[in-house]
Design a protein around this motif. Structure first.
Motif, PDB file in Angstrom:
ATOM      1  N   TYR A  76       1.254  -3.596  30.466  1.00 28.72           N
ATOM      2  CA  TYR A  76       1.824  -2.448  29.627  1.00 28.72           C
ATOM      3  C   TYR A  76       0.802  -1.995  28.550  1.00 28.72           C
ATOM      4  O   TYR A  76       0.753  -0.664  28.470  1.00 28.72           O
ATOM      5  N   GLY A  77       0.133  -2.926  27.716  1.00 31.46           N
ATOM      6  CA  GLY A  77      -0.655  -2.650  26.755  1.00 31.46           C
ATOM      7  C   GLY A  77      -2.011  -1.943  27.287  1.00 31.46           C
ATOM      8  O   GLY A  77      -2.465  -1.265  26.336  1.00 31.46           O
ATOM      9  N   GLY A  78      -2.410  -1.997  28.475  1.00 30.00           N
ATOM     10  CA  GLY A  78      -3.528  -1.099  28.773  1.00 30.00           C
ATOM     11  C   GLY A  78      -3.252   0.294  29.094  1.00 30.00           C
ATOM     12  O   GLY A  78      -4.514   0.654  29.216  1.00 30.00           O
ATOM     13  N   MET A  79      -2.292   0.718  29.118  1.00 31.42           N
ATOM     14  CA  MET A  79      -2.070   2.160  29.163  1.00 31.42           C
ATOM     15  C   MET A  79      -2.117   2.715  27.775  1.00 31.42           C
ATOM     16  O   MET A  79      -1.425   2.601  26.765  1.00 31.42           O
ATOM     17  N   ARG A  80      -3.452   3.358  27.349  1.00 31.37           N
ATOM     18  CA  ARG A  80      -3.756   3.644  26.024  1.00 31.37           C
ATOM     19  C   ARG A  80      -3.642   5.081  25.641  1.00 31.37           C
ATOM     20  O   ARG A  80      -3.857   5.484  24.603  1.00 31.37           O
ATOM     21  N   ALA A  81      -3.191   5.860  26.513  1.00 31.81           N
ATOM     22  CA  ALA A  81      -2.738   7.406  26.226  1.00 31.81           C
ATOM     23  C   ALA A  81      -1.672   8.035  27.113  1.00 31.81           C
ATOM     24  O   ALA A  81      -1.032   7.218  28.100  1.00 31.81           O
ATOM     25  N   ILE A  82      -1.265   9.147  26.725  1.00 35.96           N
ATOM     26  CA  ILE A  82      -0.312   9.856  27.522  1.00 35.96           C
ATOM     27  C   ILE A  82      -0.768  10.947  28.345  1.00 35.96           C
ATOM     28  O   ILE A  82      -2.141  11.078  28.277  1.00 35.96           O
ATOM     29  N   ILE A  83      -0.186  11.191  29.676  1.00 35.40           N
ATOM     30  CA  ILE A  83      -0.689  12.737  30.106  1.00 35.40           C
ATOM     31  C   ILE A  83       0.253  13.667  29.987  1.00 35.40           C
ATOM     32  O   ILE A  83       1.199  13.601  30.347  1.00 35.40           O
ATOM     33  N   SER A  84      -0.313  14.756  29.224  1.00 35.64           N
ATOM     34  CA  SER A  84       0.208  15.887  28.967  1.00 35.64           C
ATOM     35  C   SER A  84       0.486  16.823  30.315  1.00 35.64           C
ATOM     36  O   SER A  84      -0.140  16.883  30.964  1.00 35.64           O
ATOM     37  N   LYS A  85       1.541  17.431  29.916  1.00 37.38           N
ATOM     38  CA  LYS A  85       1.853  18.725  30.936  1.00 37.38           C
ATOM     39  C   LYS A  85       0.603  19.566  31.000  1.00 37.38           C
ATOM     40  O   LYS A  85       0.062  19.920  29.835  1.00 37.38           O
ATOM     41  N   GLY A  86       0.226  19.992  31.913  1.00 38.59           N
ATOM     42  CA  GLY A  86      -0.841  20.816  32.251  1.00 38.59           C
ATOM     43  C   GLY A  86      -2.004  20.355  32.793  1.00 38.59           C
ATOM     44  O   GLY A  86      -1.949  19.431  33.740  1.00 38.59           O
ATOM     45  N   ASN A  87      -3.277  20.927  32.801  1.00 34.25           N
ATOM     46  CA  ASN A  87      -4.476  20.518  33.435  1.00 34.25           C
ATOM     47  C   ASN A  87      -4.811  18.865  33.155  1.00 34.25           C
ATOM     48  O   ASN A  87      -4.819  18.518  31.794  1.00 34.25           O
ATOM     49  N   VAL A  88      -5.189  18.345  34.132  1.00 39.92           N
ATOM     50  CA  VAL A  88      -5.662  16.738  33.918  1.00 39.92           C
ATOM     51  C   VAL A  88      -7.100  16.864  34.188  1.00 39.92           C
ATOM     52  O   VAL A  88      -7.651  17.393  35.305  1.00 39.92           O
ATOM     53  N   THR A  89      -7.773  16.263  33.317  1.00 41.86           N
ATOM     54  CA  THR A  89      -9.419  16.440  33.193  1.00 41.86           C
ATOM     55  C   THR A  89      -9.874  14.849  33.326  1.00 41.86           C
ATOM     56  O   THR A  89      -9.192  13.887  33.089  1.00 41.86           O
ATOM     57  N   ILE A  90     -11.066  14.799  33.470  1.00 42.79           N
ATOM     58  CA  ILE A  90     -11.727  13.677  33.419  1.00 42.79           C
ATOM     59  C   ILE A  90     -11.741  13.065  31.986  1.00 42.79           C
ATOM     60  O   ILE A  90     -11.562  11.723  31.971  1.00 42.79           O
ATOM     61  N   LYS A  91     -11.587  13.587  30.988  1.00 43.11           N
ATOM     62  CA  LYS A  91     -11.288  12.980  29.678  1.00 43.11           C
ATOM     63  C   LYS A  91      -9.853  12.379  29.662  1.00 43.11           C
ATOM     64  O   LYS A  91      -9.938  11.438  28.977  1.00 43.11           O
ATOM     65  N   ASN A  92      -8.921  12.893  30.255  1.00 44.15           N
ATOM     66  CA  ASN A  92      -7.747  12.265  30.512  1.00 44.15           C
ATOM     67  C   ASN A  92      -7.825  10.852  31.036  1.00 44.15           C
ATOM     68  O   ASN A  92      -7.172   9.780  30.503  1.00 44.15           O
ATOM     69  N   ALA A  93      -8.654  10.503  32.117  1.00 45.29           N
ATOM     70  CA  ALA A  93      -9.167   9.258  32.556  1.00 45.29           C
ATOM     71  C   ALA A  93      -9.821   8.409  31.709  1.00 45.29           C
ATOM     72  O   ALA A  93      -9.269   7.167  31.380  1.00 45.29           O
ATOM     73  N   PHE A  94     -10.653   8.988  30.717  1.00 41.54           N
ATOM     74  CA  PHE A  94     -11.209   7.955  29.772  1.00 41.54           C
ATOM     75  C   PHE A  94     -10.444   7.558  28.497  1.00 41.54           C
ATOM     76  O   PHE A  94     -10.326   6.738  28.310  1.00 41.54           O
ATOM     77  N   GLU A  95      -9.197   8.501  28.438  1.00 43.30           N
ATOM     78  CA  GLU A  95      -8.317   8.297  27.266  1.00 43.30           C
ATOM     79  C   GLU A  95      -7.108   7.164  28.088  1.00 43.30           C
ATOM     80  O   GLU A  95      -6.938   6.255  27.075  1.00 43.30           O
ATOM     81  N   LEU A  96      -6.989   7.306  29.174  1.00 42.52           N
ATOM     82  CA  LEU A  96      -5.974   6.140  29.576  1.00 42.52           C
ATOM     83  C   LEU A  96      -6.434   4.998  29.916  1.00 42.52           C
ATOM     84  O   LEU A  96      -5.789   3.859  29.677  1.00 42.52           O
ATOM     85  N   MET A  97      -7.766   4.858  30.386  1.00 39.27           N
ATOM     86  CA  MET A  97      -8.796   3.685  30.532  1.00 39.27           C
ATOM     87  C   MET A  97      -9.836   3.730  29.713  1.00 39.27           C
ATOM     88  O   MET A  97     -10.832   4.022  30.349  1.00 39.27           O
ATOM     89  N   PRO A  98      -9.898   3.482  28.366  1.00 38.79           N
ATOM     90  CA  PRO A  98     -11.095   3.621  27.683  1.00 38.79           C
ATOM     91  C   PRO A  98     -11.993   2.241  27.909  1.00 38.79           C
ATOM     92  O   PRO A  98     -13.164   2.297  27.225  1.00 38.79           O
ATOM     93  N   PHE A  99     -11.670   1.253  28.673  1.00 34.30           N
ATOM     94  CA  PHE A  99     -12.412   0.044  28.820  1.00 34.30           C
ATOM     95  C   PHE A  99     -13.204   0.151  30.148  1.00 34.30           C
ATOM     96  O   PHE A  99     -12.852   0.935  30.791  1.00 34.30           O
ATOM     97  N   GLU A 100     -13.900  -0.912  30.107  1.00 32.12           N
ATOM     98  CA  GLU A 100     -14.872  -1.050  31.421  1.00 32.12           C
ATOM     99  C   GLU A 100     -14.443  -1.793  32.602  1.00 32.12           C
ATOM    100  O   GLU A 100     -15.104  -2.657  33.046  1.00 32.12           O
ATOM    101  N   ASN A 101     -13.069  -2.130  32.657  1.00 35.77           N
ATOM    102  CA  ASN A 101     -12.659  -3.000  33.383  1.00 35.77           C
ATOM    103  C   ASN A 101     -12.645  -2.553  34.815  1.00 35.77           C
ATOM    104  O   ASN A 101     -12.631  -1.325  35.120  1.00 35.77           O
ATOM    105  N   SER A 102     -12.815  -3.367  35.707  1.00 37.72           N
ATOM    106  CA  SER A 102     -12.986  -3.337  37.211  1.00 37.72           C
ATOM    107  C   SER A 102     -12.098  -3.822  38.084  1.00 37.72           C
ATOM    108  O   SER A 102     -11.268  -4.903  37.680  1.00 37.72           O
ATOM    109  N   ILE A 103     -11.800  -3.145  39.278  1.00 37.96           N
ATOM    110  CA  ILE A 103     -10.772  -3.703  40.130  1.00 37.96           C
ATOM    111  C   ILE A 103     -11.063  -5.358  40.821  1.00 37.96           C
ATOM    112  O   ILE A 103     -12.465  -5.290  41.323  1.00 37.96           O
ATOM    113  N   VAL A 104     -10.366  -6.019  40.771  1.00 40.33           N
ATOM    114  CA  VAL A 104     -10.543  -7.325  41.565  1.00 40.33           C
ATOM    115  C   VAL A 104      -9.189  -7.437  42.266  1.00 40.33           C
ATOM    116  O   VAL A 104      -8.053  -7.025  41.956  1.00 40.33           O
ATOM    117  N   VAL A 105      -9.249  -8.305  43.466  1.00 43.09           N
ATOM    118  CA  VAL A 105      -8.146  -8.478  44.394  1.00 43.09           C
ATOM    119  C   VAL A 105      -8.249 -10.064  44.482  1.00 43.09           C
ATOM    120  O   VAL A 105      -9.244 -10.698  44.723  1.00 43.09           O
TER     121      VAL A 105
END
Length: 252
Positions: A113-142
């Motif tokens: 829950y704490g990893g979500m660091r921003a909202i997504i506003s109505k309208g255009n979604v940009t690359i900046k939104n991805a950086f705001e949502l996930m400002p960390f360098e975390n990588s996927i593991v399985v």
């Protein structure tokens, strides 16, 4: 004592006498430098970085998709539209990579829950939104876990009482937080089966008190950052319209 002995003694005394005394740190002092409008930018530096800043801003403002509504992590009790989007995006982007490498499918995904660091506003979604949502360098593991260890994940979700993002895992609890239903991909959880759970490296290493990933049967590093997965997912879906659903609900 011979002349040779006198010479050696004198040399030793000279060396000892020249030796610097051992020093120890006894105090550290510092001063506060306030950064305000009174500190003016150096025009030479500004001129130098201007083309780089413009390039970065152009990149970050690139439109990838459109959001039908504004989504936040506060819009639901145990699952939210934003959290569902994050967990689903993780699953959708990681599973093809994992399948190609191992011949196996991911069974579920979980983020915090704490990893979500921003909202997504109505309208255009940009690359900046991805950086705001996930400002960390975390990588996927399985992570490969035995079926009975899924109960530890469920116990964590019940204890936290937050809308931690999950995908493919479904929970139904009563008013006293007793589990009524628990399934993965619509099937009862088999204690003897191995399940493959997608998450990020921070959580795998115990971040946000998620200690249930160890011990495990196996770890697979996909070398795929969460942020890049979001960017790829935004590009793929065109229109963002996640919903609050029944993946984790409480019957009161």
């Amino acid at each position: 004592m011979t002349l040779k002995h006198y010479f050696l003694l004198a040399t030793a005394l000279a060396i000892y006498g020249c030796k610097q005394p051992q020093q120890f740190l006894t105090k550290v002092e510092g001063t506060e430098i306030n950064i305000s409008d009174s500190i003016y930018a150096d025009p030479r530096i500004e001129a130098y970085i201007k083309p780089y800043r413009k390039h970065i801003e152009t990149y970050l403002d690139s439109v990838l998709a459109y959001s039908k509504e504004t989504y936040t992590k506060f819009d639901g009790e145990y699952n939210t539209a934003l959290g569902n989007f994050m967990a689903d995006a993780l699953y959708e982007q990681a599973n093809p990579v994992f399948l190609k490498r191992t011949g196996k499918n991911i069974d579920m995904s979980i983020l915090n829950y704490g990893g979500m660091r921003a909202i997504i506003s109505k309208g255009n979604v940009t690359i900046k939104n991805a950086f705001e949502l996930m400002p960390f360098e975390n990588s996927i593991v399985v992570v490969a876990l035995k079926g009975h260890q899924i109960d530890d994940i469920i116990a964590y979700l019940l204890k936290s009482k937050k809308a931690n993002p999950i995908s493919k895992l479904k929970l139904k609890i009563d008013k006293d937080f007793n589990v009524i239903e628990k399934t993965i991909n619509g099937e009862a959880i088999d204690a003897n089966r191995i399940y493959y759970i997608a998450t990020n490296d921070y959580l795998y290493n115990g971040g946000d008190y998620m200690t249930f990933f160890k011990p495990n049967v196996g770890l697979y590093k996909l070398d795929y950052k969460i942020r890049n997965a979001l960017i790829d997912y935004f590009t793929k879906i065109d229109t963002l319209k996640p919903v609050i659903d029944d993946r984790f609900i409480q019957i009161k």
